[in-house]
Structures are given as structure tokens and as C-alpha cells.
Enzyme design. Structure first.
Site, PDB file in Angstrom:
ATOM      1  N   CYS A  15       0.919  -1.118  -0.036  1.00  0.00           N
ATOM      2  CA  CYS A  15      -0.027  -0.209  -0.069  1.00  0.00           C
ATOM      3  C   CYS A  15       0.938   1.086   0.008  1.00  0.00           C
ATOM      4  CB  CYS A  15      -1.118   0.051   1.065  1.00  0.00           C
ATOM      5  SG  CYS A  15      -0.236   0.662   2.633  1.00  0.00           S
ATOM      6  N   ASP A 421       6.282  34.215 -25.597  1.00  0.00           N
ATOM      7  CA  ASP A 421       7.452  34.844 -26.243  1.00  0.00           C
ATOM      8  C   ASP A 421       6.692  34.744 -27.779  1.00  0.00           C
ATOM      9  OD1 ASP A 421      10.245  35.588 -27.151  1.00  0.00           O
ATOM     10  OD2 ASP A 421      10.219  33.675 -28.101  1.00  0.00           O
ATOM     11  N   ASP A 624      14.922  31.452 -24.402  1.00  0.00           N
ATOM     12  CA  ASP A 624      13.879  31.633 -23.351  1.00  0.00           C
ATOM     13  C   ASP A 624      14.153  30.702 -21.834  1.00  0.00           C
ATOM     14  OD1 ASP A 624      12.217  33.461 -24.858  1.00  0.00           O
ATOM     15  OD2 ASP A 624      11.508  31.671 -25.883  1.00  0.00           O
TER      16      ASP A 624
END
Length: 737
Positions: A15, A421, A624
Site C-alpha cells: 500500500c 514569447d 527563453d
């Protein structure tokens, strides 16, 4: 100090609490840098300092904690082992036999020994199919943790031990045994676990499909010119391979002979095959469609584009979203709370409501307490987030949206501002000649011929665009002489013995050429957002060319859709104010920043973040990069073959701006599924535990047998995973869903 990262397969996790325990135990080791464990896929990624730690110690530490692990050599889909299927079948058969013995008429001799036969069957099932739960509970308790196995094991052993004691009259003659409860608990929980494993396997199908694309074999061209069939995994850089039509290209490389069309939809998402010929690069696992290609390999194994994509997807599935960390914290305290409720249930039924039920008080109280233990489901909470994120990442991959960190799917849904951009994102990134203004009896063809002659020798993007435009129109020109190029000014040269100038107004005036006639027209072009090139020949200005980076056809629609979602859209560019204003107006953006340097883009992102706004940055992933890294979510668009090297958190492989909207919609839908799963998991436990405790029995006579409580627990996890799988049916297109 050298960091090393290994990927491991783990067995013994039952689990989500087991995953938390493994992470906690591994972090105890000196030299561990980071640990990410994924319960839903039974995998882990561990980064450590190999000067102070090694793999052997890591695996030993895991074994001491009660878990088995091995380094993954090749990712395989998680499947149930044969012995697990065998235990499942055995527990079901045993349950059916026990129910038959209890409800059918038996011969007197067999009836006499029935309780002992039932005890023998229960003992065998607990030590066989039930052993995993007992071992898991022991491991959990040894690690000072508590998981689902602890609850199940307490329930199984409580009913079994009581039944044994009752069989031998330890409580007197009035107590009866219920061995079938333990056996049916094991059977029902194994059924649920089996369905859960199948559903979890389906959750990562997209990744499995990607892995299957890899070529198994390769035809290597040997030194004597013969072909040799080898395993693709044995290829080295520089090997020459032959790829026939219909075959997968075995590794990244360069075509050295032949021509063919290649299906690159794997990488670019584009369905139209791309023509490849000598000198062109190819990507491993893409499909050669028509001719025969001879390819020299440049990247093999883990360095290929496909392998890097697979690694990124795997790592993204290990990532924990913030909402998942909340669920993990709840799971950590969940089991102790349930044990406490179980004890309170027993005490209330035995001491407070003594004799209220038809069965002997002790038996009734014990059954109620066991039902509380086994109906509680920490697994549903543990699976709620990772399964939804796994399916969401797979849906993204199928739509050519590569999500590098699964937690980003949660983040992108909450973005307030999208900064886009301009060049290469909103626009095509390739300026084209849009306007031609001719002077002094020069026609458009002559003007373009002069401009192309001077621009052909330049590497400047504007100059190359002029030359390409002329070439596309079938215009030919002679070679220039005395070519000179001055940055920020333009080109000077001699064409057919006369001076040719191509550049800005200052270039012409510095050579004494009048520009009065051209200036007015040039200003109009600049106001319209065009970049202007003056063309002068033999001492006179022959005209002006206007160039512009064309806006992508889908840009305006994407901006509109983002606004419709309530997102603020901002454009940034290094271009002039006029160009920025023109492009922004064309796509419907009111807020823009012009003449922005790459470093300043990051500052603009920071300024929005200082206003407590979540920022998504959309760029080409090259200049960028600082802004993409700074943003809460960085989206790199048009990554192509460099998809795995981008800075962005999300990579749009198709160079299609529509995928920005798809990524946002996917994030919103995935987060919605996570919240649905968590609500169901909590709701199930909040409602199920009181019913199992017998709260409704005094009023409506409603209660749950422990075995049916166990079945309900098992199916709660299955329902959570199944709900996550419904994400596959979600349409990401605008206006759908």
C-alpha cells in the site's frame, strides 16, 4: 563528490504507506541525495553520492527493512507473477469449499470432523495466500509504520485465533468458530488486489507503447560489405546500418546513402512522413516508410531521443504533486486511528450494548471490530493522486505533450498569467517578404533581384529570407563582388560593376544617397510592424522591402481560448514597439513588452510572481531558458528532436500552439480526477467505517460481515483507479468535453 542515479523495481509494497516507509528508511543512509518511490508502479529512482554509498548497501538496507529490490535493466510492464495468480485461485476455491461444507448436508462422520477440517483449510490459506499480508504487516510494524497489511492481518488473525480457542472450548461451550471469515477475507482482498494491479497496468499503457516502439534488431553493414543481423542494444556510435521499408530505425543517426520518407510522428506528432536523404538526421524508433536507407549511428542506447523521452516520462511518474503529499500525511496517521476506532467498537458492543445483537456478545463485538479493521482503506487514498497523474501523463504523451514532472499537471491548472514569447511561439520564427515598394522605374522583380544578389552571401535571417523568397519565385541573379556586412547597418557590395547597398536608412545616407521618396513609405511599413530594408543601386534608392515574421494561423484562437478559461495573456519580444504592437493586436493580446532581452524576460516573470500570481511561460526553450526555468510552469514549444534537452516542465513536440490549450485542459481535467478520487476515498472511509462498526444496526438492523467489509475495501481501490482511467476518454479539443 559524484552523484549517481539508479532506477529500481521493488517487491513487497502492499500500500502507499510502504512507499512512504521506503523513502524514510533510505533517507537515513548517509550519501542519499533524493529518493522517489512510486507505489502504483512498484518502482523507485534513487540519487546518491557514490563516494560514500554504493548500490549493494542500498539494496541491503532495503532488504533489512523488509523489501526486495533490484536495479532495472529494462522497463517491463508490471504483471502478476504466476504464484500470485495461484494464491488467488486457491483462496477462492478454499472459500467455496468452506461455504459448501457449512451449508450442505454432510455424512455424520464428516459432520463430526467439520470444524477441524475448516480449521485446517483456514490454517493452510493463512500460511499460503495470506502470508503476504502477514509479512507486510510485520515489515510495517518493524519499520515503526502502519499500512493496510496491519489492518488486514489483525482482522484475519483475530477471527482465526478466536475460532481456534472457541473450537477447543476455551470460552465455554456456547461459543462457535467462524474460520470462513479469515479465508473469505483473504480471497476477497486478493480479488480486489488482482483487479487493482490490472487497472494500474492500464494506467501506464502510453509509456508501455512508447517502449515497444524501440527496434529489437538492426542490420549492421560489416567491413566486407555484408549485412549482419544483431541486437539493436549492441549497436555502437559510428556503426553503419541498413533500414528497409517498413522497419524501425534502430538508433539516432545520419543518412549516408539512399532516400525515403520517414514517419516521425513519434517525435514531432506530425502524421505526414518526412523525406530523408543523404546528410539528413534520423531518430531511432521512427519508421522508414518507402525506400532503403543506409544510416551511420550518432547516438545509441540511453542517449537516443526515444530513450531520453522514456526516462523523462518515467521520472515524471515518480514525481509527487503537492496534493499527493497531503494524502501521504493523512495515510500516515490513518491506520493507528482505525485501530483505535476498532478497539472502541469492540468495547462499546461488548460492555455498553451487551446482548443487543442475536449472537453471543463477545463474538458479535469481535466481528464488528474486525469489520472496522478490514473495511478501512488507506490504499484508496494512496492511489488517488498517482494513478490520475499517470493516466494524465499518458494522455499527454498520446497527444505529443511531454510532461516532465507529473506535479506540473496540478500546477498548470492553477496558472493565472501565461507569458508568450513572440518569435517562434506566436509567430513562425521565419521572416518573409510581405511588401515591395518600387522607386525610379524599378519593377518588383528587378527590386527583388537586386536585393537577393546582395543578401545571398549573408547568414543574417532577414537576408536569408529575401534570398529564399526570390528563389521561390524563380528569380536568378549574378554573383556580387567586394561583399561587406556591417552589424546593425546592412550590406555593401558591387553588382555588375556598380555599387549595391541593402540595409537601413542610415546605411544609404552615409553613402550620400537620398531617401526622401522612400522614407514616407518606409514609415508606414514600420508602423504596420514590418522590418524595413532599403535597396540602393548605382547611387539611387530603388525601393524598400517590408519583412515580417508571420503569425501562426492558430495563435489568435489559442489566445482567445486561454482568455475564455480566465487566464491573463501577456506577450514579450525583443522586437521594436511597432512590431510588438502590430503582432499583439493581430492575435488579440492587450498587454505586451517590447525590446526585451533574454535576461529581462526572467525579471518580467519574477515581477508577476511578486504579485502572488502563478506564471506559465511559453517559449522556444532556447533563448527563453531563464524565463522557462523561473516560471511556475515552463512550456517549451516546437522542441523537435531536442525534446529531452529543453528547460521547460512541459514540452510540446509538434510545434503546434494549439497544444498549449490542450496542456491546460489536461491539467484541469487531471486535477479534477485527483479531487474526485480523494473525495471518494475519504467519503468511502467516513461512511464505511461507521457502518462496519454497527452504527446503523440498532435502528435499521444493517451491518457488515467482516468478509464483505473486506470485499468493499478491495473494490474501493479498484474504483479509484478505474475513475482515473476515465481520463483516457476526455477530449482535449476546444469545445469538446
Amino acid at each position: 563528490m559524484a552523484d549517481q542515479t539508479i532506477k529500481i523495481d521493488i517487491t513487497g509494497m502492499h500500500c502507499a504507506n510502504c512507499a512512504v516507509t521506503i523513502e524514510r528508511r533510505l533517507k537515513e543512509l548517509k550519501g542519499i541525495k533524493s529518493v522517489l518511490i512510486n507505489f502504483s508502479r512498484s518502482t523507485g529512482i534513487i540519487t546518491f553520492d557514490d563516494h560514500s554509498l554504493n548500490k549493494r548497501r542500498i539494496f541491503k538496507h532495503l532488504k533489512d527493512a523488509g523489501f526486495s529490490a533490484r536495479e532495472r535493466l529494462q522497463l517491463n510492464q508490471t504483471t502478476q507473477t504466476s504464484y500470485q495468480i495461484g494464491w488467488l485461485v486457491l483462496s477462492i476455491v478454499a472459500s467455496m469449499v468452506m461455504m459448501a461444507m457449512m451449508h450442505l448436508s454432510l455424512p455424520d462422520t464428516l459432520h463430526t470432523y467439520q470444524p477441524y477440517i475448516l480449521m485446517a483449510i483456514a490454517t493452510a490459506i493463512i500460511l499460503g495466500p495470506g502470508r503476504d499480508f502477514l509479512v507486510g504487516a510485520y515489515t510495517s510494524i518493524k519499520n515503526l509504520s502502519a499500512n493496510m497489511d496491519v489492518l488486514v492481518s489483525i482482522g484475519i488473525l483475530s477471527s482465526y485465533i478466536y475460532s481456534v480457542l472457541a473450537l477447543f472450548h476455551v470460552f465455554g461451550g456456547s461459543h462457535h468458530a467462524f474460520f470462513e471469515t479469515s479465508v473469505m477475507l483473504i480471497a476477497f482482498i486478493r480479488v480486489g488486489k488482482s483487479l487493482e494491479e490490472r487497472a494500474k497496468g492500464r494506467a501506464s499503457q502510453a509509456l508501455q507503447k512508447l517502449i515497444k516502439l524501440q527496434a529489437d534488431k538492426a542490420r549492421v553493414l560489416t567491413a566486407d560489405g555484408k549485412e549482419s543481423l544483431v541486437n539493436a542494444s549492441s549497436l555502437g556510435v559510428g556503426d553503419v546500418v541498413i533500414v528497409r521499408a517498413g522497419e524501425a530505425i534502430p538508433a539516432d543517426g545520419v543518412v549516408v546513402e539512399g532516400a525515403s520518407s520517414v514517419d516521425e510522428s513519434l517525435v514531432t506528432g506530425e502524421a505526414v512522413p518526412v523525406v530523408k536523404q543523404k546528410g539528413d538526421g534520423v531518430v531511432g524508433a521512427t519508421i522508414n516508410k518507402t525506400g532503403v536507407l543506409t544510416i551511420q549511428t550518432t547516438k545509441v542506447g540511453e542517449d537516443t531521443v526515444l530513450s531520453q523521452i522514456i526516462n523523462l516520462v518515467e521520472e515524471s511518474l515518480m514525481d509527487k504533486a503537492p496534493i499527493q503529499r497531503f494524502a501521504d500525511r493523512v495515510s500516515n496517521v490513518f491506520v493507528p486511528i482505525v485501530v483505535g476506532i476498532s478497539i472502541v467498537t469492540f468495547v462499546c458492543w461488548y460492555f455498553v450494548f451487551y446482548g443487543l445483537a442475536g449472537e453471543p456478545p463477545f463474538v458479535w463485538a469481535l466481528k464488528m471490530a474486525v469489520a472496522v479493521l478490514v473495511i478501512a482503506c488507506p490504499c484508496a487514498m494512496g492511489l488517488a493522486t498517482p494513478t490520475a497523474l499517470t493516466v494524465g501523463s499518458g494522455v499527454g504523451l498520446e497527444n505529443s505533450i511531454l510532461i516532465k514532472r507529473a506535479g506540473i499537471l496540478e500546477k498548470i491548472a492553477g496558472i493565472h498569467v501565461f507569458i508568450m514569447d513572440k518569435t517562434g511561439t506566436i509567430t513562425e520564427g521565419r521572416p518573409v517578404v510581405t511588401d515591395r515598394i518600387c522607386l525610379h522605374n524599378t519593377n518588383e522583380s528587378e527590386l527583388l533581384t537586386l536585393a537577393a544578389a546582395g543578401c545571398a552571401s549573408s547568414n543574417h535571417p532577414l537576408a536569408q529570407s529575401v534570398a529564399l523568397t526570390a528563389k521561390s519565385e524563380g528569380i536568378a541573379w549574378d554573383t556580387v563582388e567586394d561583399f561587406h556586412e556591417k552589424a546593425g547597418s546592412g550590406i555593401t557590395c558591387r553588382y555588375k560593376g556598380k555599387e549595391l547597398l541593402i540595409g537601413n536608412e542610415g546605411l544609404l545616407t552615409s553613402h550620400g544617397i537620398a531617401v526622401d521618396d522612400a522614407r514616407t513609405n518606409a514609415r508606414k511599413l514600420e508602423i504596420a510592424g514590418r522590418t524595413v530594408l532599403y535597396v540602393a543601386y548605382d547611387g539611387a534608392c530603388n525601393g524598400v522591402l517590408g519583412l515580417m515574421d508571420k503569425v501562426k494561423p492558430q495563435a489568435r484562437s489559442v489566445v482567445l481560448q486561454l482568455k475564455h478559461m480566465g487566464k491573463r495573456v501577456v506577450m514579450i519580444t525583443g522586437d521594436s514597439e511597432q512590431t510588438a504592437r502590430s503582432v499583439a493586436a493581430e492575435v488579440g493580446i492587450e498587454e505586451y513588452h517590447a525590446k526585451v532581452l533574454p535576461a529581462q524576460k526572467m525579471e518580467i516573470v519574477k515581477n508577476f510572481q511578486k504579485q502572488s500570481l502563478k506564471v506559465g511561460m511559453i517559449g522556444d526553450g532556447i533563448n527563453d531558458a531563464p524565463a522557462l526555468a523561473q516560471a511556475d510552469v515552463g512550456i517549451a514549444i516546437g522542441a523537435g528532436a531536442d525534446v529531452a534537452k529543453e528547460t521547460g516542465d512541459i514540452v510540446l513536440m509538434r510545434n503546434n500552439l494549439d497544444d498549449v490549450v490542450k496542456a491546460v485542459r489536461l491539467g484541469i481535467r487531471t486535477l479534477s480526477k485527483v479531487k474526485q478520487n480523494l473525495f471518494w476515498a475519504f467519503f468511502y472511509n467516513v461512511v464505511g467505517i461507521p457502518i462496519a462498526a454497527g452504527v446503523l444496526y440498532p435502528f435499521f438492523g444493517i451491518t457488515l460481515k467482516p468478509e464483505y467489509a473486506g470485499l468493499a475495501m478491495a473494490f474501493s481501490s479498484v474504483s479509484v483507479v478505474t475513475n482515473s482511467l476515465l481520463l483516457k476518454r476526455v477530449s482535449l479539443d476546444w469545445g469538446d468535453g
